[in-house]
Design a protein around this motif. Structure first.
Motif, PDB file in Angstrom:
ATOM      1  N   ASP A   4      38.818  61.464  40.064  1.00 31.75           N
ATOM      2  CA  ASP A   4      37.504  60.831  40.161  1.00 31.75           C
ATOM      3  C   ASP A   4      37.560  59.366  39.724  1.00 31.75           C
ATOM      4  O   ASP A   4      36.855  58.938  38.806  1.00 31.75           O
ATOM      5  N   TYR A   5      38.428  58.591  40.383  1.00 30.68           N
ATOM      6  CA  TYR A   5      38.478  57.153  40.156  1.00 30.68           C
ATOM      7  C   TYR A   5      37.448  56.476  41.062  1.00 30.68           C
ATOM      8  O   TYR A   5      37.005  57.057  42.054  1.00 30.68           O
ATOM      9  N   PRO A   6      37.070  55.235  40.747  1.00 25.80           N
ATOM     10  CA  PRO A   6      36.091  54.547  41.609  1.00 25.80           C
ATOM     11  C   PRO A   6      36.598  54.393  43.040  1.00 25.80           C
ATOM     12  O   PRO A   6      37.778  54.122  43.265  1.00 25.80           O
ATOM     13  N   VAL A   7      35.705  54.609  43.992  1.00 27.57           N
ATOM     14  CA  VAL A   7      35.990  54.325  45.401  1.00 27.57           C
ATOM     15  C   VAL A   7      35.230  53.047  45.725  1.00 27.57           C
ATOM     16  O   VAL A   7      34.007  53.063  45.904  1.00 27.57           O
ATOM     17  N   GLY A  10      49.705  53.371  40.747  1.00 21.29           N
ATOM     18  CA  GLY A  10      49.148  52.547  41.816  1.00 21.29           C
ATOM     19  C   GLY A  10      47.740  52.092  41.517  1.00 21.29           C
ATOM     20  O   GLY A  10      47.136  52.452  40.488  1.00 21.29           O
ATOM     21  N   ILE A  11      47.195  51.251  42.403  1.00 17.95           N
ATOM     22  CA  ILE A  11      45.844  50.717  42.226  1.00 17.95           C
ATOM     23  C   ILE A  11      45.074  50.842  43.537  1.00 17.95           C
ATOM     24  O   ILE A  11      45.663  51.040  44.600  1.00 17.95           O
ATOM     25  N   PRO A  12      43.743  50.723  43.479  1.00 19.72           N
ATOM     26  CA  PRO A  12      42.928  50.860  44.696  1.00 19.72           C
ATOM     27  C   PRO A  12      43.250  49.801  45.741  1.00 19.72           C
ATOM     28  O   PRO A  12      43.494  48.636  45.417  1.00 19.72           O
ATOM     29  N   ILE A  13      43.222  50.213  47.004  1.00 21.27           N
ATOM     30  CA  ILE A  13      43.554  49.303  48.096  1.00 21.27           C
ATOM     31  C   ILE A  13      42.566  48.150  48.192  1.00 21.27           C
ATOM     32  O   ILE A  13      42.936  47.023  48.543  1.00 21.27           O
ATOM     33  N   GLU A  14      41.293  48.392  47.863  1.00 17.49           N
ATOM     34  CA  GLU A  14      40.280  47.341  47.987  1.00 17.49           C
ATOM     35  C   GLU A  14      40.617  46.146  47.083  1.00 17.49           C
ATOM     36  O   GLU A  14      40.522  44.986  47.507  1.00 17.49           O
ATOM     37  N   LEU A  15      41.009  46.437  45.838  1.00 16.26           N
ATOM     38  CA  LEU A  15      41.342  45.367  44.894  1.00 16.26           C
ATOM     39  C   LEU A  15      42.656  44.697  45.280  1.00 16.26           C
ATOM     40  O   LEU A  15      42.793  43.472  45.181  1.00 16.26           O
TER      41      LEU A  15
END
Length: 505
Positions: free
Chosen positions: A111-114, A357-362
């Protein structure tokens, strides 16, 4: 190592609910379940279920002729603890029983930010009127590859074509890397035929290319990964582009993994490896330890294919992704692929998939900004991947700086995937992530490719509608246009990295 069956400690994850009034004992569920959940008990004279084996693929629910079945979560509980979730406890039980690294499939379920869902798209109204895509020209074609910094003309004033090789996409969507082996022959055929019909591309993944699919070469991206599975000169010559896989969003920092249960017959032949042996590619390419080494491989591949194809470099979204991207752009790559931490996979260590890893958006926003600041944005096109779920995500990605998007999980869902996240067990009941012949045939490529075409066609219509609402009539005018985006529920640092304003500003 002693094995203790984890079943002795872990209750079943799902409950199989069977309406005995509706069940006619036809045993279709028994024949259709590759996990052997259902069987007929001759003593009880009724169907029964081994719930421990159920993965909630819902094949039985969909195919039951009397609709007598349903699958529900088994809401068992341990002593409540804010620290020890049911999942954490079960993982300990399983590893204590097997002594094994836990494998997992598909994307990160935590449940990480989308961030896609926290970004809104602006719309035009009066002073900058919208564009009607039903009645006015709307361009969603895009070109991937290096772009010249200026226009060159000959002595007569005609424009000189100084473009390096480009990929031409009729839609800004491609099918991401999924190897033959991780998915079935029929799934690969569906992707290849859909790419041809849509005027876009599909990616072979790191498993080589079955010779039956050479005919789709002009719509194929061939991948070169650290294990070099299935890589040879003829293979390189088939594709419209070559992709060097350095990293993958589902498992940054490690290599690929295809369980031996999927490696036999044509998969073994295509990959050029023995049957039944796990295919574990190394974490690094053993000829790449610097940007200079990467540049050497980029130009070796260009030389091997007479400089006729663009070379792509795929990296995972990690904390220093902008600096890495800068090196890739200066290292001769034509197209940069960034894969976010929610990216799908056929098999990965669960601990890596869920925590690295990190979110693709950022990652996308920081890379686009860094390349613009360094004046090298046109050195490479940017393709993003990692849980692009719908047309809205595509539009937001382009506005954040992408030239196009890869889709993987959503493409598999179009083929029938029910996201049960058990691809690594090689028993996909929908004929997608399996090599078992009787399961593979459940996916009809004549139907599958049409469903993929329908999905991308629908998304392309929606992309045009959203662009029109913004008063934009070409994808090029949308690329990197962050003024068309607003954030909701984001803190100042997140807004700063994304390079967008908060809603209301």
């Amino acid at each position: 190592m002693d094995f203790v069956n984890p079943r002795d400690f872990i209750p079943s994850e799902y409950k199989v609910i069977r309406n005995t009034d509706k069940c006619i004992g036809c045993r279709v569920c028994e024949r259709q379940c590759a996990n052997e959940v259902h069987h007929y008990d001759f003593d009880l004279k009724r169907m029964v279920a081994d719930e421990q084996s159920c993965v909630a693929c819902n094949r039985c629910v969909s195919i039951c002729p009397t609709k007598a079945l349903s699958i529900e979560l088994n809401n068992y509980t341990y002593t409540p603890s804010a620290n020890w979730s049911r999942k954490n406890i079960n993982d300990v039980f399983e590893q204590a029983g097997t002594g094994s690294v836990l494998l997992a499939s598909m994307g990160n379920p935590k449940d990480y930010p989308v961030y896609w869902d926290k970004i809104l798209i602006n719309a035009s109204q009066v002073t900058n009127p919208s564009v009607d895509p039903l009645r006015e020209p709307m361009e969603t074609r895009t070109f991937l590859g290096k772009k010249p910094g200026k226009i060159t003309r000959d002595e007569r004033g005609n424009i000189v074509n100084n473009l390096t090789p480009q990929l031409t996409l009729d839609v800004p969507i491609m099918f991401s890397a999924m190897s033959y082996g991780s998915i079935s022959y029929n799934a690969h055929e569906s992707l290849a035929r859909a790419a041809e019909a849509l005027g876009t591309y599909y990616n072979t993944g790191e498993g080589g290319l079955h010779k039956d699919f050479y005919k789709f070469g002009k719509n194929t991206i061939v991948q070169v990964a650290s294990g070099r599975f299935g890589v040879h000169k003829e293979y390189l010559e088939q594709g419209a582009a070559i992709e060097i896989k350095i990293g993958q969003g589902a498992k940054p920092g490690i290599g690929g993994h295809l369980p031996g249960a999927k490696i036999f017959g044509d998969v073994s032949k295509t990959r050029m490896i023995p049957e039944g042996v796990d295919a574990i590619s190394p974490a690094p390419h053993h000829d790449i330890y610097s940007i200079e080494d990467l540049r050497q491989l980029v130009f070796s591949l260009k030389e091997a294919t007479d400089y006729k194809k663009p070379v792509m470099v795929k990296i995972a979204a990690v904390h220093n992704v902008a600096a890495i991207a800068s090196g890739v752009a200066r290292g001769g790559a034509d197209i940069l692929v960034i894969d976010g931490f929610r990216g799908g996979t056929g098999a990965a260590p669960q601990m890596i998939r869920d925590n690295v890893g990190i979110p693709i958006e950022l990652a996308l926003a920081s890379v686009d900004q860094r390349l613009r600041e360094e004046g090298i944005r046109n050195n490479v096109s940017i393709v993003v991947a990692g849980s692009v779920r719908n047309a809205g995500d595509v539009v937001k990605a382009v506005a954040l700086g992408a030239d196009a998007c890869y889709i993987g999980s959503s493409a598999l869902m179009a083929l029938g995937c029910h996201h049960c996240r058990n691809c690594h067990k090689a028993k996909c009941n929908w004929g997608i992530a399996t090599q078992v012949p009787e399961l593979v045939k459940r996916l009809n490529p004549n139907v599958g490719y049409k469903r993929l075409v329908n999905l991308v066609t629908a998304w392309n219509h929606e992309i045009k509608e959203m662009m029109g609402g913004m008063g934009i009539n070409s994808l090029e005018a949308l690329r990197g246009n962050r003024l068309m985006l607003r954030g909701v529920g984001l803190n100042e640092k997140e807004l700063e990295i994304l390079g967008i304003k908060h809603a209301g500003e």
